[in-house]
Design a protein around this motif. Structure first.
Motif, short mmCIF file in Angstrom:
data_model
loop_
_atom_site.label_atom_id
_atom_site.label_comp_id
_atom_site.label_asym_id
_atom_site.label_seq_id
_atom_site.Cartn_x
_atom_site.Cartn_y
_atom_site.Cartn_z
N GLU A 121 -22.56 63.86 64.05
CA GLU A 121 -24.01 63.97 63.90
C GLU A 121 -24.35 64.82 62.66
O GLU A 121 -23.70 65.83 62.39
CB GLU A 121 -24.60 64.62 65.16
CG GLU A 121 -26.08 64.37 65.32
CD GLU A 121 -26.62 64.87 66.64
OE1 GLU A 121 -27.84 64.90 66.80
OE2 GLU A 121 -25.80 65.24 67.52
N ASN A 122 -25.37 64.36 61.92
CA ASN A 122 -25.85 65.07 60.71
C ASN A 122 -24.75 65.25 59.65
O ASN A 122 -24.77 66.22 58.88
CB ASN A 122 -26.43 66.44 61.07
CG ASN A 122 -27.60 66.31 62.04
OD1 ASN A 122 -28.39 65.37 61.94
ND2 ASN A 122 -27.69 67.24 62.98
N ALA A 123 -23.76 64.32 59.64
CA ALA A 123 -22.69 64.41 58.63
C ALA A 123 -23.00 63.43 57.49
O ALA A 123 -23.72 62.44 57.66
CB ALA A 123 -21.34 64.08 59.26
N TYR A 124 -22.46 63.73 56.30
CA TYR A 124 -22.62 62.81 55.16
C TYR A 124 -21.72 61.59 55.37
O TYR A 124 -20.66 61.69 55.99
CB TYR A 124 -22.24 63.51 53.86
CG TYR A 124 -23.18 64.64 53.49
CD1 TYR A 124 -24.48 64.37 53.05
CD2 TYR A 124 -22.77 65.97 53.59
CE1 TYR A 124 -25.35 65.39 52.72
CE2 TYR A 124 -23.63 67.01 53.26
CZ TYR A 124 -24.93 66.72 52.83
OH TYR A 124 -25.78 67.73 52.52
N ALA A 137 -27.88 55.65 57.18
CA ALA A 137 -27.77 56.72 58.18
C ALA A 137 -27.01 56.18 59.39
O ALA A 137 -26.79 54.97 59.53
CB ALA A 137 -29.16 57.19 58.60
N ASP A 138 -26.62 57.09 60.29
CA ASP A 138 -25.82 56.66 61.45
C ASP A 138 -26.62 55.71 62.37
O ASP A 138 -26.06 54.81 62.97
CB ASP A 138 -25.29 57.86 62.24
CG ASP A 138 -26.39 58.88 62.56
OD1 ASP A 138 -27.52 58.67 62.12
OD2 ASP A 138 -26.07 59.87 63.26
#
Length: 705
Positions: free
Chosen positions: A484-487, A520-521
């Motif tokens: 989560e919230n990773a590049y 984005a994911d």
């Protein structure tokens, strides 16, 4: 499941080679374990036969071998033939500890039954796999209303209130109870005890008093029967309607007729007849546990049962009525004699662990206001005294000057024994209560699974459920490989691609998508779900919605059943070892709850993945059309003349071919007319006669030729 039948036989051969010092038996806890010396000896025997992996028996590679050794040890040292089980028609049949009845179809779990089959050299049946399990307590609690009636519930009142929230009320007897319950007689040895029992049986026989002798096992009932035979008694089999006929006269000849009957699991089919005539004056009946026998012992015998047996072949109504009246009069006369002798004498050969079982035996006498008598005989060698008593008791009795064939009889002894039985009952209740606490954990999971299964079975279609499962499986995979919230550069796209291929059977360019600007994911997740949904939509379009709905439901239910079976096995294994957490100052029950919840979560995840994987790979093939019967190969007939060696049929064929080339052909056969024998030509003897009679020619017109 693997068939390990032969391995049970292999391990069984080692157990008789162990000595007493090689194992430790705890009869109170019903456990047996190998000692240090026993482990070394077992390792040597296994190593000699190349059955030991690694250096030690307790290495992880030998888990299965240790399991087989432990079960074989239990089968030999804790379970006894004719007490815990009998061998009948090539099968090991369990005997109910409380009723003494056989329990066909019931088998011990965890390979113990197979170990018993190996011990008794019987055919080893494959191990059972548990499909569903529930304790009796939780099964009964499924009913909205619970109630019951029994003559021996007062001793179990605490358990009824604790487990089922049921109060026990004592209902007064219909007629005043006038049975005489004597204090127990306690002897030092079993031999002294049995001498007193035999003397009392002889005394009752002389007085014409019927006796019911209660034993705790088949083995002990047959030991007592053997002692009676040595003293001139005869065992009568109730497959013969006249088994106790010698006693029916009630005269001096009847009092001298020394006959007895045995009621145990071996004579189960004769149960009703044995019990029906156990109240005849002078009748001696040896029975194992009398719980739940259902048939009253009527003093003088049961007239209806005698009529059913003795008059079944009489067809003349008048003769039948006359004989029936005779039997009723005889039974009434015998009842008067039995009442005068003091009613039924119940003679217990030892105390059971449970007071309830002793009360059930005692309660056979003195029913409906009849007189009766009961007494229990004990020795310090009995199981209850030996396992739960103290070793100092024998020494104390000798110091007090207790001589041979003398017994201690006092109400204090009865109270002390009752206290011992209460302790055993409390311990057994604690075991059941503890088992119930563990089963309550499984029960919660069982309710969830079974309610879910019933709901899915009732649904017309489960395509939405399956789609949700597929989306959940994808979400879990993405969450696992995309933090989560990773590049995007930190995403494990290679691992995700492999996992998607494994679960969804689709090769998606995840690494290329990750390089796109601004992805984005959530976008990645929606693309994977869309591709998976499109893949399934193509299968629906190819095979039709109805077919796919059926396939989805079948796969969903089959996969759930399979995973639930595996989950039950895992929980059973967990329950066996979770007690070790207690050594680390942790509550085993709380640990079990936490571990069982984790296993349930894991099973749910596996269900979503397995259903999605199978449906994404499913291929439906139409059944091939039935094959046309193959054309038979060309066949030729040959007949060799034994004198010339020539093939007669080949010569005939060659002659026919020569005539055909010359233009000479056989004249067409004339149609046979049934009424014109001249049109029949040459008829074979075994052919149907051309006249149309349906007979062979040789049996019809051929007889005249």
């Amino acid at each position: 499941m693997d068939d390990r039948s032969e391995f049970y036989n292999t391990i069984d051969r080692y157990i008789p080679r162990l000595e007493k010092a090689d194992y430790e038996v705890d009869e109170k806890q019903r456990t047996v374990t190998l000692s240090e010396a026993g482990m070394e000896k077992m390792e040597q025997m296994l190593r000699a036969d190349n059955l030991l992996k690694g250096d030690s028996l307790y290495d992880v590679e030998n888990v299965s071998t240790v399991h087989h050794v432990n079960q074989a040890l239990r089968a030999h040292k804790l379970f006894h033939r004719d007490k815990d089980y009998i061998v009948r028609n090539g099968e090991v049949v369990i005997i109910d500890e409380f009723t003494g009845r056989m329990m066909p179809g019931r088998r011990y779990s965890e390979g113990l039954h197979q170990a018993l089959e190996a011990k008794e050299r019987q055919t080893i049946q494959p191990e059972n796999q548990t499909l569903a399990s529930i304790t009796f307590q939780n099964y009964f609690r499924m009913y909205e209303k619970l109630a019951g009636m029994t003559g021996t519930a007062m001793t179990e009142a605490d358990e009824f209130i604790d487990i089922y929230n049921l109060e026990v009320i004592d209902v007064p007897t219909n007629m005043p109870m006038i049975r005489v319950d004597d204090d127990d007689e306690v002897y030092r040895t079993a031999a002294e005890k049995y001498r007193s029992i035999l003397a009392l049986i002889e005394d009752c026989k002389q007085r014409g008093q019927p006796v019911l002798v209660g034993t705790t096992s088949i083995e002990k009932s047959e030991q007592l029967a053997e002692m009676l035979r040595k003293q001139g008694w005869e065992q009568h089999d109730f497959s013969d309607p006249n088994a106790f006929a010698a006693l029916y006269s009630g005269d001096d000849g009847a009092s001298k007729s020394k006959v007895f009957a045995i009621l145990n699991a071996r004579y189960h089919e004769q149960e009703a007849y044995i019990i029906a005539q156990a109240g005849v004056p002078g009748a001696i009946t040896i029975a194992t546990n009398m719980a739940g026998r259902g048939t009253d012992i009527q003093l003088g015998g049961n007239a209806d049962m005698r009529m059913r047996q003795e008059l079944k072949d009489l067809t003349d109504v008048g003769e039948r009525d006359r004989k029936a009246a005779e039997i009723r009069a005889q039974v009434a006369r015998l009842k008067e004699k039995a009442l005068a002798a003091g009613g039924l004498y119940v003679l217990g050969t030892e105390r059971h662990e449970s007071r309830r079982i002793d009360n059930q035996l005692r309660g056979r006498s003195g029913r409906q206001g009849d007189p009766g008598h009961s007494k229990f005989f004990l020795s310090l060698e009995d199981d209850l005294m030996r396992i739960f008593g103290t070793d100092k008791l024998d020494t104390m009795l000798q110091r007090l000057g207790l001589k041979e064939n003398e017994a201690i009889v006092h109400s204090w002894i009865n109270k002390a024994l009752e206290k011992a039985q209460q302790k055993v009952e409390a311990r057994n209740f604690d075991i059941r209560k503890n088992l119930l606490k563990f089963d309550n954990v499984m029960n919660d999971q069982r309710k969830v699974i079974f309610e879910q299964r019933v709901e899915w079975m009732r649904d017309e279609a489960v395509n939405e459920i399956v789609a949700d499962m597929r989306h959940s499986a994808v979400e879990e995979l993405v969450a696992k490989h995309v933090p989560e919230n990773a590049y995007p550069e930190q995403w494990d796209t290679t691992g995700l691609r492999e996992e998607l291929k494994r679960v969804l059977n689709v090769d998606l360019p995840v690494d290329e998508w990750a390089k796109e600007e601004g992805i984005a994911d959530e976008e990645l997740l929606s693309r994977i779900e869309r591709r998976a949904d499109e893949h399934m939509a193509s299968k629906v379009a190819q095979w039709g919605a109805d077919v796919m709905r059926y396939v989805e439901k079948s796969i969903l239910l089959q996969t759930l059943d399979h995973l639930w079976r595996e989950h039950l096995v895992m929980l059973e294994h967990l329950r066996q070892v979770i007690g070790l957490r207690g050594y680390g100052q942790r509550d085993p029950l709380n640990e079990y709850k936490a571990e069982a919840f984790n296993l349930f979560e894991s099973m749910s995840t596996n269900l979503r993945e397995a259903v999605s994987a199978q449906l994404m790979r499913v291929e439906i093939r139409a059944a091939p059309p039935p094959e046309e019967p193959a054309n038979l190969p060309y066949m030729e007939a040959h007949k060799i003349d034994p004198s010339t060696g020539e093939d007669e049929l080949a010569l005939a064929r060659a002659g026919a071919e020569t005539l055909a080339r010359a233009g000479v052909t056989a004249a067409p056969a004339m149609a046979r007319k049934p009424n014109d024998p001249s049109s029949w030509g040459k008829v074979g003897r075994n052919e149907p006669c051309p006249c149309g009679s349906g007979k062979k020619y040789k049996h019809c017109h051929g007889r005249l030729v």
